[in-house]
Scaffold this motif. Structure first.
Motif, mmCIF file in Angstrom:
data_model
loop_
_atom_site.group_PDB
_atom_site.id
_atom_site.type_symbol
_atom_site.label_atom_id
_atom_site.label_comp_id
_atom_site.label_asym_id
_atom_site.label_seq_id
_atom_site.Cartn_x
_atom_site.Cartn_y
_atom_site.Cartn_z
ATOM 1 N N SER A 366 0.842 -1.196 0.000
ATOM 2 C CA SER A 366 0.000 0.000 0.000
ATOM 3 C C SER A 366 0.876 1.244 0.000
ATOM 4 C CB SER A 366 -0.916 0.021 1.229
ATOM 5 O OG SER A 366 -1.710 -1.146 1.284
ATOM 6 N N ARG A 367 0.396 2.222 -0.739
ATOM 7 C CA ARG A 367 1.057 3.538 -0.739
ATOM 8 C C ARG A 367 -0.035 4.578 -0.922
ATOM 9 N NH1 ARG A 367 3.597 6.749 -5.024
ATOM 10 N NH2 ARG A 367 4.971 8.262 -4.021
ATOM 11 N N GLY A 368 -0.326 5.248 0.172
ATOM 12 C CA GLY A 368 -1.456 6.172 0.140
ATOM 13 C C GLY A 368 -2.747 5.389 -0.064
ATOM 14 N N ARG A 369 -3.473 5.783 -1.091
ATOM 15 C CA ARG A 369 -4.730 5.095 -1.381
ATOM 16 C C ARG A 369 -4.573 3.973 -2.417
ATOM 17 N NH1 ARG A 369 -9.145 10.048 -1.819
ATOM 18 N NH2 ARG A 369 -8.900 10.827 0.331
ATOM 19 N N GLY A 421 12.779 4.150 -4.072
ATOM 20 C CA GLY A 421 13.102 5.174 -3.082
ATOM 21 C C GLY A 421 11.913 5.570 -2.226
ATOM 22 N N LYS A 422 10.723 5.141 -2.634
ATOM 23 C CA LYS A 422 9.509 5.462 -1.884
ATOM 24 C C LYS A 422 9.223 4.345 -0.877
ATOM 25 C CE LYS A 422 8.428 9.127 -4.405
ATOM 26 N NZ LYS A 422 9.637 9.272 -5.219
ATOM 27 N N LYS A 423 8.546 4.741 0.207
ATOM 28 C CA LYS A 423 8.167 3.780 1.230
ATOM 29 C C LYS A 423 6.775 3.235 0.960
ATOM 30 C CE LYS A 423 11.101 5.405 5.006
ATOM 31 N NZ LYS A 423 11.140 5.830 6.421
ATOM 32 N N VAL A 424 6.606 1.941 1.252
ATOM 33 C CA VAL A 424 5.313 1.282 1.078
ATOM 34 C C VAL A 424 5.026 0.456 2.325
ATOM 35 C CG1 VAL A 424 5.471 1.185 -1.443
ATOM 36 C CG2 VAL A 424 6.334 -0.735 -0.073
ATOM 37 N N VAL A 425 3.760 0.163 2.528
ATOM 38 C CA VAL A 425 3.347 -0.690 3.644
ATOM 39 C C VAL A 425 3.062 -2.089 3.104
ATOM 40 C CG1 VAL A 425 1.608 -1.096 5.424
ATOM 41 C CG2 VAL A 425 2.371 1.249 4.935
ATOM 42 N N THR A 443 6.495 -1.235 7.412
ATOM 43 C CA THR A 443 6.856 -0.251 6.391
ATOM 44 C C THR A 443 8.268 -0.521 5.890
ATOM 45 O OG1 THR A 443 5.433 1.397 7.453
ATOM 46 C CG2 THR A 443 7.121 2.215 5.920
ATOM 47 N N VAL A 444 8.401 -0.536 4.575
ATOM 48 C CA VAL A 444 9.706 -0.805 3.944
ATOM 49 C C VAL A 444 9.906 0.151 2.771
ATOM 50 C CG1 VAL A 444 9.898 -3.241 4.598
ATOM 51 C CG2 VAL A 444 8.605 -2.625 2.551
#
Length: 661
Positions: A366-369, A421-425, A443-444
């Motif tokens: 998940s990233r945001g919505r 480079g972005k974080k995701v759940v 979170t990674v």
């Protein structure tokens, strides 16, 4: 003692139960050096008597003695040899083989002698010169006059150097000038010490010889000597006869194949299409197998073994173990490995490194919505090659690599690489220490994109410490559910996997082991099944081709009935006749295979060129084994297709075959 003796020859034909006697007790002695005319009206039994003397007719009573030895007409091999070495035939209708030139017509007989190839050809040319046809040797029978055809027939009758020449109405179809010339040749043959027997109903022809035997109503009613027999040379050298060789049969078959080239070419093309389809699907199967192997080996280290808990406690094959894993989907605790169990793997011979880890059958990012679902997530180990990461690098602490599909879902199709480079759940279902289901979240940071996704590909991966920390933080069970065991050499993998499967705990087999080879075997098995099914569908056309060959061979037997009779009269065996037709059919098969290989090669080049731009791999790979298999299939199909027509040809009565139109 006469050279040829006939004693009490009786012969009858039957129509139902009614008997029609043809020969009624013939007794006759004939010497070499004689030019004997058997004179009589049509229907008097002359031709029947000649067929008995020539070894073509076996159904009679009485005896035929040649040079003091009785000829046993019940023994077919003896009769074949007799016709081959002792008798030469000259026919009223010439009986030349139309698809052969006149030299080859004579070679048909010479192929049943022990002369070398060059000697055979030279003798054929010499014989044609003797009968005045030295300037016609390149011609075919249909390019000759009647007198010239009869001269060729005489040359062929002399080819095997026989003691007896049988001429059945040799001048019946000739004008007076050609009649005179043919009779002079026959007289010259008798003067060389041969026995010349002419069947005729012409008194003028009969008067030309040394002796006239008159036959009427199946009985001899006259025997007149016109002049003394010619002297027989002493210590003469004779040509040795031998059965027709396989090479000669194939050569004759090839000549007939060329003669009917256009008809046969259609059959070859039809057969070639079926062979091409089988060959192409085999090559495609090889290519798909090689592609899968290349893709798996590029992402999974072939020296690694995936080790998991064996819930059954029974020793299972890799395939059976993989099948059993689906039963534990609702009971993941059965796959959890204790540290004490993992330590046992360090004791296995040739093990380089043991890395416990986690495998997830499904997960959500998940990233945001935005959400992205995935399957087949592993913790990073030596089992995964660096080539797996197409963009970025392998995951470190609190890092993850994901597939393109997930990247697009979490961003967009144009700029999906910017997810790096972005974080995701990451979230996924697991169990806690009490075997209760829990939802794990962590979170990674995305640090790379993998090459692909699928059952054998790595869709996403974190490292072991990161996954263990996430599980612990979520209150979930932290025991590993698989172990990656790296082996020192690829040649030792199979034995190491076997050793691992044999490890026991409390008398039960502890582990199941899966190697890259096992994965490939499973995938290749499915590919092979698909290839076989497609090849079987293509093989239907081969059945049609076989039917075409059968029909063609039956047509060939009908067209060549007289030729079969000629060959049998010259001394060819039944097996030689069978081989003549099976040889032609096999040649059709071989040429069909050659055509199919050319088409397949062109298709392979074209398809690989077209597909390489898509998959960067040659997807059609026709191997030497495929080529050899195709040739064998072609030979087997064509040979089997010819068996029934060839058998029918070999069983034809030579007398009936010679009288065929």
């Amino acid at each position: 003692m006469a050279f040829l003796e006939l004693h009490d020859i009786h012969k009858s034909y039957y129509l139902g139960k009614e008997e029609f006697p043809v020969l009624k007790g013939i007794d006759l002695n004939l010497e070499r050096g004689e030019f004997i005319s058997i004179l009589g009206e049509s229907g008097g039994g002359k031709s029947t008597l000649m067929n008995i003397i020539g070894g073509l007719d076996r159904n009679f009573s009485g005896s035929v003695i040649i040079n003091g030895k009785k000829l046993d007409h019940s023994k077919e091999k003896q009769l074949d040899n007799y016709r081959r070495s002792t008798v030469g035939y000259i026919y009223q209708s010439y009986n030349l083989i139309s698809h052969l030139d006149i030299v080859d017509n004579i070679l048909v007989s010479l192929n049943m002698t022990k002369l070398s190839s060059s000697e055979k050809r030279q003798r054929a040319i010499d014989l044609l010169s003797q009968v005045g046809l030295s300037d016609q040797i390149k011609k075919y029978p249909n390019q000759l006059s009647g007198g010239q055809k009869q001269r060729v027939a005489i040359a062929r009758a002399l080819a095997s150097d026989p003691d007896i020449i049988i001429a059945d109405e040799p001048t019946g179809a000739l004008d007076s000038q050609n009649t005179k010339e043919v009779l002079e040749i026959l007289d010259k043959i008798a003067s060389e010490g041969r026995l010349v027997i002419t069947v005729t109903h012409s008194q003028a022809v009969a008067d030309y010889g040394t002796r006239i035997v008159h036959l009427a109503d199946g009985q001899l009613d006259g025997d007149t000597r016109l002049k003394p027999a010619y002297p027989v040379p002493d210590n003469e050298e004779k040509l040795e006869s031998k059965p027709l060789s396989a090479g000669a049969s194939y050569n004759d078959a090839f000549k007939h194949l060329k003669y009917n080239f256009w008809r046969n070419s259609l059959i070859m093309i039809g057969t070639a299409i079926g062979l091409f389809a089988v060959l192409l699907f085999s090559g495609l199967g090889n290519g798909v197998n090689a592609f899968i192997q290349d893709q798996i080996n590029s992402m999974i280290n072939p020296n690694s073994i995936t080790v998991m808990k064996n819930p059954s406690g029974k020793k299972l094959s890799s395939a059976a173990f993989q099948a059993s894993l689906s039963k534990t989907a609702s009971q993941p605790q059965k796959l959890m490995l204790k540290d004490s169990e993992i330590k046992k793997l360090n004791d296995v011979k040739n093990v380089d490194k043991v890395e416990p880890g986690y495998q997830l059958s499904n997960f959500t990012l998940s990233r945001g919505r935005k959400n992205a679902n995935g399957s087949n997530m592993n913790t990073w180990s030596k089992a995964i090659t660096d080539n797996t990461v197409a963009t970025g690098h392998k995951p470190g602490k609190n890092e993850i690599v994901i597939g393109k599909t997930q990247a697009v879902s979490l961003s967009n199709s144009k700029n999906y690489k910017k997810i790096i480079g972005k974080k995701v759940v990451i979230s996924f279902p697991w169990i806690n220490g009490n075997n209760r289901p829990v939802q794990v979240k962590g979170t990674v940071k995305v640090v790379g994109l993998t090459k692909g996704s699928g059952q054998t590909a790595v869709a996403a991966a974190t490292n072991y410490s990161t996954m263990k920390a996430i599980l612990k933080k979520s209150g979930a069970e932290t025991k590993a559910n698989y172990v990656s065991v790296n082996i020192k050499k690829s040649t030792q993998v199979k034995q190491a996997a076997s050793d691992i499967k044999n490890i026991k705990t409390d008398g039960k087999y502890t582990f199941g082991a899966i190697t890259v080879g096992d994965i490939l075997d499973t995938v290749n098995q499915y590919v092979q099944i698909a290839t076989i099914i497609l090849s079987a569908i293509a093989g239907i056309s081969l059945i049609v081709s076989a039917l075409m060959i059968i029909v063609t061979m039956y047509m060939s037997v009908s067209e060549r009935t007289k030729e079969i009779g000629i060959l049998r009269a010259l001394g060819a065996r039944r097996k030689d006749i069978r081989r003549l037709f099976t040889a032609e059919s096999v040649l059709i098969g071989l040429f069909s295979a050659a055509i199919s290989l050319v088409i397949a090669w062109g298709a392979q080049v074209g398809l690989n060129k077209m597909l390489y731009g898509i998959v960067k791999f040659n997807m059609v790979q026709i191997t030497p084994t495929d080529v050899v298999t195709t040739i064998i299939i072609a030979i087997v199909i064509s040979f089997i297709a010819a068996l029934l027509p060839a058998r029918r040809a070999s069983r034809l009565n030579p007398i009936d075959a010679l009288s065929a139109d």
